[in-house]
Design a protein around this motif. Sequence first.
Motif, PDB file in Angstrom:
ATOM      1  N   GLY A  82      -7.223 -64.804  12.605  1.00 51.50           N
ATOM      2  CA  GLY A  82      -7.210 -66.465  12.503  1.00 51.50           C
ATOM      3  C   GLY A  82      -5.714 -66.951  12.954  1.00 51.50           C
ATOM      4  O   GLY A  82      -5.644 -67.826  13.471  1.00 51.50           O
ATOM      5  N   ILE A  83      -4.771 -65.729  12.739  1.00 51.68           N
ATOM      6  CA  ILE A  83      -3.381 -65.926  13.300  1.00 51.68           C
ATOM      7  C   ILE A  83      -3.463 -66.083  14.805  1.00 51.68           C
ATOM      8  O   ILE A  83      -2.880 -66.792  15.384  1.00 51.68           O
ATOM      9  N   VAL A  84      -4.170 -65.008  15.452  1.00 52.60           N
ATOM     10  CA  VAL A  84      -4.229 -65.065  16.981  1.00 52.60           C
ATOM     11  C   VAL A  84      -4.819 -66.090  17.615  1.00 52.60           C
ATOM     12  O   VAL A  84      -4.394 -66.814  18.298  1.00 52.60           O
ATOM     13  N   LEU A  85      -5.959 -66.660  16.959  1.00 50.31           N
ATOM     14  CA  LEU A  85      -6.728 -67.906  17.140  1.00 50.31           C
ATOM     15  C   LEU A  85      -5.805 -69.048  17.070  1.00 50.31           C
ATOM     16  O   LEU A  85      -5.962 -69.821  18.045  1.00 50.31           O
ATOM     17  N   GLY A  86      -4.985 -69.173  16.121  1.00 54.53           N
ATOM     18  CA  GLY A  86      -4.393 -70.502  15.936  1.00 54.53           C
ATOM     19  C   GLY A  86      -3.149 -70.561  16.588  1.00 54.53           C
ATOM     20  O   GLY A  86      -2.490 -71.661  16.964  1.00 54.53           O
ATOM     21  N   ALA A  87      -2.584 -69.519  17.018  1.00 58.82           N
ATOM     22  CA  ALA A  87      -1.381 -69.323  17.721  1.00 58.82           C
ATOM     23  C   ALA A  87      -1.466 -69.932  19.053  1.00 58.82           C
ATOM     24  O   ALA A  87      -0.528 -70.522  19.696  1.00 58.82           O
ATOM     25  N   LYS A  88      -2.499 -69.755  19.705  1.00 61.49           N
ATOM     26  CA  LYS A  88      -3.003 -70.499  21.095  1.00 61.49           C
ATOM     27  C   LYS A  88      -4.147 -71.379  21.083  1.00 61.49           C
ATOM     28  O   LYS A  88      -5.227 -70.820  20.781  1.00 61.49           O
ATOM     29  N   ALA A  89      -4.120 -72.773  21.047  1.00 64.37           N
ATOM     30  CA  ALA A  89      -5.248 -73.657  21.017  1.00 64.37           C
ATOM     31  C   ALA A  89      -6.069 -73.328  21.949  1.00 64.37           C
ATOM     32  O   ALA A  89      -7.306 -73.544  21.698  1.00 64.37           O
ATOM     33  N   ALA A  90      -6.069 -72.907  23.314  1.00 60.88           N
ATOM     34  CA  ALA A  90      -6.783 -72.609  24.361  1.00 60.88           C
ATOM     35  C   ALA A  90      -7.681 -71.370  23.826  1.00 60.88           C
ATOM     36  O   ALA A  90      -9.150 -71.367  23.997  1.00 60.88           O
ATOM     37  N   ILE A  91      -7.158 -70.474  23.049  1.00 57.70           N
ATOM     38  CA  ILE A  91      -8.141 -69.219  22.615  1.00 57.70           C
ATOM     39  C   ILE A  91      -9.143 -69.713  21.453  1.00 57.70           C
ATOM     40  O   ILE A  91     -10.218 -69.541  21.521  1.00 57.70           O
ATOM     41  N   TYR A  92      -8.404 -70.608  20.678  1.00 58.36           N
ATOM     42  CA  TYR A  92      -9.258 -71.029  19.391  1.00 58.36           C
ATOM     43  C   TYR A  92     -10.491 -71.943  20.317  1.00 58.36           C
ATOM     44  O   TYR A  92     -11.560 -71.955  19.799  1.00 58.36           O
ATOM     45  N   ARG A  93     -10.227 -72.804  20.955  1.00 61.81           N
ATOM     46  CA  ARG A  93     -11.118 -73.784  21.723  1.00 61.81           C
ATOM     47  C   ARG A  93     -12.315 -72.922  22.247  1.00 61.81           C
ATOM     48  O   ARG A  93     -13.414 -73.349  22.290  1.00 61.81           O
ATOM     49  N   SER A  94     -11.857 -71.674  22.975  1.00 63.53           N
ATOM     50  CA  SER A  94     -12.986 -70.935  23.529  1.00 63.53           C
ATOM     51  C   SER A  94     -13.929 -70.363  22.843  1.00 63.53           C
ATOM     52  O   SER A  94     -14.954 -69.850  23.057  1.00 63.53           O
ATOM     53  N   VAL A  95     -13.540 -69.949  21.350  1.00 65.41           N
ATOM     54  CA  VAL A  95     -14.370 -69.550  20.436  1.00 65.41           C
ATOM     55  C   VAL A  95     -14.778 -70.270  19.387  1.00 65.41           C
ATOM     56  O   VAL A  95     -15.408 -69.959  18.295  1.00 65.41           O
ATOM     57  N   GLU A  96     -14.420 -71.688  19.326  1.00 64.47           N
ATOM     58  CA  GLU A  96     -14.402 -72.720  18.174  1.00 64.47           C
ATOM     59  C   GLU A  96     -16.016 -72.727  18.189  1.00 64.47           C
ATOM     60  O   GLU A  96     -16.499 -72.902  16.911  1.00 64.47           O
ATOM     61  N   PHE A  97     -17.004 -72.839  19.118  1.00 66.62           N
ATOM     62  CA  PHE A  97     -18.259 -72.874  18.999  1.00 66.62           C
ATOM     63  C   PHE A  97     -19.042 -71.889  17.955  1.00 66.62           C
ATOM     64  O   PHE A  97     -19.754 -71.985  16.903  1.00 66.62           O
ATOM     65  N   LEU A  98     -18.585 -70.490  18.487  1.00 64.59           N
ATOM     66  CA  LEU A  98     -18.971 -69.264  17.833  1.00 64.59           C
ATOM     67  C   LEU A  98     -18.494 -69.564  16.023  1.00 64.59           C
ATOM     68  O   LEU A  98     -19.316 -69.133  15.246  1.00 64.59           O
ATOM     69  N   VAL A  99     -17.238 -69.929  15.900  1.00 62.98           N
ATOM     70  CA  VAL A  99     -16.789 -69.786  14.657  1.00 62.98           C
ATOM     71  C   VAL A  99     -17.506 -71.176  13.753  1.00 62.98           C
ATOM     72  O   VAL A  99     -18.016 -70.683  12.785  1.00 62.98           O
ATOM     73  N   ASP A 100     -17.635 -72.162  14.384  1.00 63.81           N
ATOM     74  CA  ASP A 100     -18.452 -73.216  13.509  1.00 63.81           C
ATOM     75  C   ASP A 100     -19.958 -73.130  13.562  1.00 63.81           C
ATOM     76  O   ASP A 100     -20.225 -73.412  12.379  1.00 63.81           O
ATOM     77  N   PHE A 101     -20.353 -72.442  14.413  1.00 64.49           N
ATOM     78  CA  PHE A 101     -21.968 -72.181  14.485  1.00 64.49           C
ATOM     79  C   PHE A 101     -22.205 -71.331  13.295  1.00 64.49           C
ATOM     80  O   PHE A 101     -22.964 -71.688  12.591  1.00 64.49           O
TER      81      PHE A 101
END
Length: 261
Positions: free
Chosen positions: A89-108
């Motif tokens: 969560g820290i890694v994903l939140g540190a960079k918005a671009a990284i979170y957006r790239s996997v946002e679909f998988l997390v939300d799905f």
Amino acid sequence: MQQITEAISNPKVKRAIELAIGPLLLFALWWIAFKGQLVNKDLLPSPVDTLRDTAASIAAGKMTGDFVHTIARVGYSTLIAVIAGVPIGIVLGAKAAIYRSVEFLVDFFRSTPATALFPLFLLLFGLGDFAKIAVAAFAAWLVIVFNVAYGVMNARQTRILAARSMGASSLRIFKDVIFYETLPQTFVGLRTAVSLALVVIIVAEMFIGATDGIGHRIIDAQISYSLTDMYGSILIAGAMGYGLNLMLLMIERSFIHWSGK
């Protein structure tokens, strides 16, 4: 009369009364439904009989083993979720671009009912305890990842900018600013994750080859038509969830006293 009024005005007594209203209201509604036969009397036992039989089972130690097995499974699954979820969560939140790239998988997967994943986890891990813990840990992990990432991304920019203006390094900013800013949201995710893990474990104990646990006790009592035991076990499961949430709230209020300030 004045003494009673003074006693009620005492903050501790007032708080105790407020906490007692919910259980008393539940008991009253249950009693009305039972006495008024609003529900078939063969399906709804008396609340007095249920509480008496449940208290007797607890005193005799009949529920202790099931309670311990369930709470242990919830604890293991939550611990796995925290250890694996917080760093990601820290890694994903540190960079918005990284979170957006996997946002679909997390939300799905976060939106997919955990119970729908039972067949998959059974194929992977078999009928043992690990399958139950794994599916609960996975469901809790997704919640923790989402909340930690959200907390990191929404850390107060004014404090971060103030730290940078004073020459703090990125590591120092994360350790002294972002970490503490994300703790309130992390605890929100943790409380949600524990509740979800408990739900998944109880359902898994009902239907995935369990021989112990509160979920197994509920379904076993339903099959044997032991209604007071069934309703009592449901009450124990609810009390377990309430107690875990209350414990985490107390820890949060003790250690995160700056939340919202």
